[in-house]
Design an enzyme around this catalytic site. Structure first.
Site, PDB file in Angstrom:
ATOM      1  N   ASP A   1      21.895  39.369  53.292  1.00 26.87           N
ATOM      2  CA  ASP A   1      21.705  37.916  53.357  1.00 26.87           C
ATOM      3  C   ASP A   1      21.255  37.566  54.769  1.00 26.87           C
ATOM      4  O   ASP A   1      21.378  38.354  55.697  1.00 26.87           O
ATOM      5  CB  ASP A   1      22.939  37.156  52.874  1.00 26.87           C
ATOM      6  CG  ASP A   1      24.154  37.422  53.717  1.00 26.87           C
ATOM      7  OD1 ASP A   1      24.012  38.068  54.760  1.00 26.87           O
ATOM      8  OD2 ASP A   1      25.242  36.976  53.332  1.00 26.87           O
TER       9      ASP A   1
ATOM     10  N   ASP B   1      26.421  38.739  43.416  1.00 26.43           N
ATOM     11  CA  ASP B   1      27.293  39.303  44.442  1.00 26.43           C
ATOM     12  C   ASP B   1      28.481  38.371  44.595  1.00 26.43           C
ATOM     13  O   ASP B   1      28.355  37.169  44.362  1.00 26.43           O
ATOM     14  CB  ASP B   1      26.577  39.403  45.799  1.00 26.43           C
ATOM     15  CG  ASP B   1      26.541  38.061  46.503  1.00 26.43           C
ATOM     16  OD1 ASP B   1      25.709  37.211  46.105  1.00 26.43           O
ATOM     17  OD2 ASP B   1      27.362  37.828  47.399  1.00 26.43           O
TER      18      ASP B   1
ATOM     19  N   CYS C   1      40.991  50.659  30.865  1.00 22.07           N
ATOM     20  CA  CYS C   1      40.212  51.075  32.044  1.00 22.07           C
ATOM     21  C   CYS C   1      40.423  52.552  32.331  1.00 22.07           C
ATOM     22  O   CYS C   1      41.552  53.050  32.250  1.00 22.07           O
ATOM     23  CB  CYS C   1      40.646  50.245  33.249  1.00 22.07           C
ATOM     24  SG  CYS C   1      39.744  50.638  34.757  1.00 22.07           S
TER      25      CYS C   1
ATOM     26  N   CYS D   1      39.484  53.984  35.331  1.00 18.08           N
ATOM     27  CA  CYS D   1      39.265  54.214  36.769  1.00 18.08           C
ATOM     28  C   CYS D   1      40.380  55.111  37.316  1.00 18.08           C
ATOM     29  O   CYS D   1      41.414  55.315  36.665  1.00 18.08           O
ATOM     30  CB  CYS D   1      39.198  52.895  37.533  1.00 18.08           C
ATOM     31  SG  CYS D   1      40.802  52.170  37.930  1.00 18.08           S
TER      32      CYS D   1
ATOM     33  N   CYS E   1      43.861  53.395  37.309  1.00 17.52           N
ATOM     34  CA  CYS E   1      44.493  53.207  36.005  1.00 17.52           C
ATOM     35  C   CYS E   1      44.895  54.523  35.362  1.00 17.52           C
ATOM     36  O   CYS E   1      45.887  54.592  34.648  1.00 17.52           O
ATOM     37  CB  CYS E   1      43.566  52.425  35.079  1.00 17.52           C
ATOM     38  SG  CYS E   1      43.449  50.693  35.563  1.00 17.52           S
TER      39      CYS E   1
ATOM     40  N   HIS F   1      40.007  49.728  41.371  1.00 15.95           N
ATOM     41  CA  HIS F   1      40.117  49.161  40.019  1.00 15.95           C
ATOM     42  C   HIS F   1      39.242  47.908  39.854  1.00 15.95           C
ATOM     43  O   HIS F   1      38.484  47.799  38.879  1.00 15.95           O
ATOM     44  CB  HIS F   1      41.559  48.835  39.641  1.00 15.95           C
ATOM     45  CG  HIS F   1      41.596  48.019  38.397  1.00 15.95           C
ATOM     46  ND1 HIS F   1      41.374  48.559  37.143  1.00 15.95           N
ATOM     47  CD2 HIS F   1      41.683  46.676  38.211  1.00 15.95           C
ATOM     48  CE1 HIS F   1      41.368  47.599  36.240  1.00 15.95           C
ATOM     49  NE2 HIS F   1      41.552  46.437  36.860  1.00 15.95           N
TER      50      HIS F   1
HETATM   51 ZN   LIG Z   1      41.276  50.559  36.406  1.00 13.75          ZN
END
Ligand SMILES: [Zn+2]
Length: 378
Positions: free
Chosen positions: A93, A273, A311, A313, A316, A342
């Protein structure tokens, strides 16, 4: 007009579309979410984890990087990609939004903005030309023009149409100067214009028409999510998005919640964003498929479930809510790291699902299910 062969729309479902944006450091699939790495890093997450979780492009900030480390350091690394060791695309930016957030500490003239450095008080002067010169040294894949972000209100004063008009016209003049400097620099990257005009549709229309006359590679919608009532965001978006020709990437700046993003994709927006997933992660506010979780809440003290059952990830798969609660309460640095993994995974995976559903022409049903799940608060 700059040629725009670098953006392809590969499938559509209603107004929502899947695209490929070919940039000098790689191609990104849109709709895309761009994690914010203001001062040369996305806070509390390593590059390796950003990549593993599917980040395609990150944001940097012209003003912050200009002040620290300074352009001599960036130049000695031959650009921001090498300095931060991120070889995928970067959007920067222009610094305008941050300068104007200093409010009474900055003085705006036709030439540019004078302000005192928030770091050491030294006097700085940022102009459209200077902003583009800095972004050229950074070698940003997508350069943003320098403009004035019109606020919704200052104190209790809601910005009038006349004030929003003066601001929008100044931004248009600065957009032209930004483009002239971009050409003078023989910059081979992309440059996006930013639609301003506050919450007045006639001004928004004048702004987009002025920007189209100058001719950019893509168009951002700025000045939203600046403290206005929520319904205004969608009202302005529904008005302005169809006025940006479909063959250009459309970028909604600084937005927002998962629900805001899904609704904006529905209106044809391609790029987003927001600091929300990363900033909220550090405060223990976690996004899940079934609503948001404040992990500090004592009800999670003995909760042996994983954070989000849908999830996959790293956080998780490995840890209970009880452990994440403990880390947050005891202010461990690892709380920020695991929460950030996460939350970014949640946003980036949501974008994946959006792209797949558009490709299969099932975006409407996906959107309905997603929004229902999110509001169920299990
Ligand atoms: Zn997660």
């Amino acid at each position: 007009m700059i040629n725009n062969l670098n953006f392809e729309i590969i499938s559509k479902d209603g107004i929502a579309r899947n695209g490929l944006l070919h940039l000098n450091h790689g191609t990104i699939k849109t709709p895309a979410f761009m994690p914010v790495g203001t001062g040369g890093c996305v806070k509390a997450i390593l590059k390796r984890d950003l990549e593993e979780n599917g980040a395609q492009i990150i944001l940097g900030n012209t003003l912050h990087l200009w002040m620290r480390p300074g352009m001599d350091i960036i130049q000695s690394h031959k650009g921001l990609h090498n300095f931060i060791q991120w070889q995928k695309p970067i959007l920067t930016d222009s610094g305008g939004f941050q300068v104007f957030s200093l409010k009474e500490l900055c003085k705006i003239t036709e030439e540019g903005v004078k302000f005192a450095s928030p770091i050491n008080g030294s006097k700085l002067f940022l102009t459209p030309e200077k902003s583009i010169q800095i972004q050229s040294i950074l070698n940003s894949d997508i350069v943003m023009i320098f403009d004035e972000c019109t606020p919704y209100q200052i104190g209790s004063h809601i910005i009038t149409m006349e004030e929003a008009c003066d601001s929008m016209k100044l931004s248009l003049r600065w957009s032209k100067r930004s483009m002239d400097e971009f050409k003078r620099q023989e910059n081979k990257n992309f440059i996006f214009g930013i639609v301003q005009g506050g919450f007045y549709e006639n001004l928004r229309e004048e702004s987009i028409n002025g920007l189209l006359d100058i001719g950019f590679n893509g168009y951002a919608i700025g000045g939203l999510s600046v403290g206005e009532p929520k319904e205004y965001l969608h009202q302005i978006l529904e008005f302005i998005s169809p006025k940006i020709p479909d063959n250009f990437p459309k970028y909604l700046m600084g937005v927002g919640t998962p629900e805001d993003i899904v609704n904006a994709v529905y209106n044809g927006v391609d790029m987003f964003d927001c600091v929300m997933p990363t900033r909220n992660a550090r405060n223990g506010w976690l996004f899940t498929r079934y609503g948001n979780i404040k992990i500090k809440n004592s009800k999670y003290k003995n909760d042996l479930n994983n954070l989000d059952p849908t999830c996959d990830c790293y956080t998780c798969i490995n840890f209970t809510r009880s452990y994440l609660h403990h880390l947050q309460i005891t202010k461990e640095i690892n709380a920020s790291m695991l929460n950030t993994i996460h939350n970014l995974h949640f946003y980036l995976n949501m974008m994946n699902e959006i792209r797949e559903s558009i490709h299969e022409r099932k975006f409407d049903i996906w959107k309905k299910n997603f929004l229902e799940d999110r509001s169920s608060n299990i």
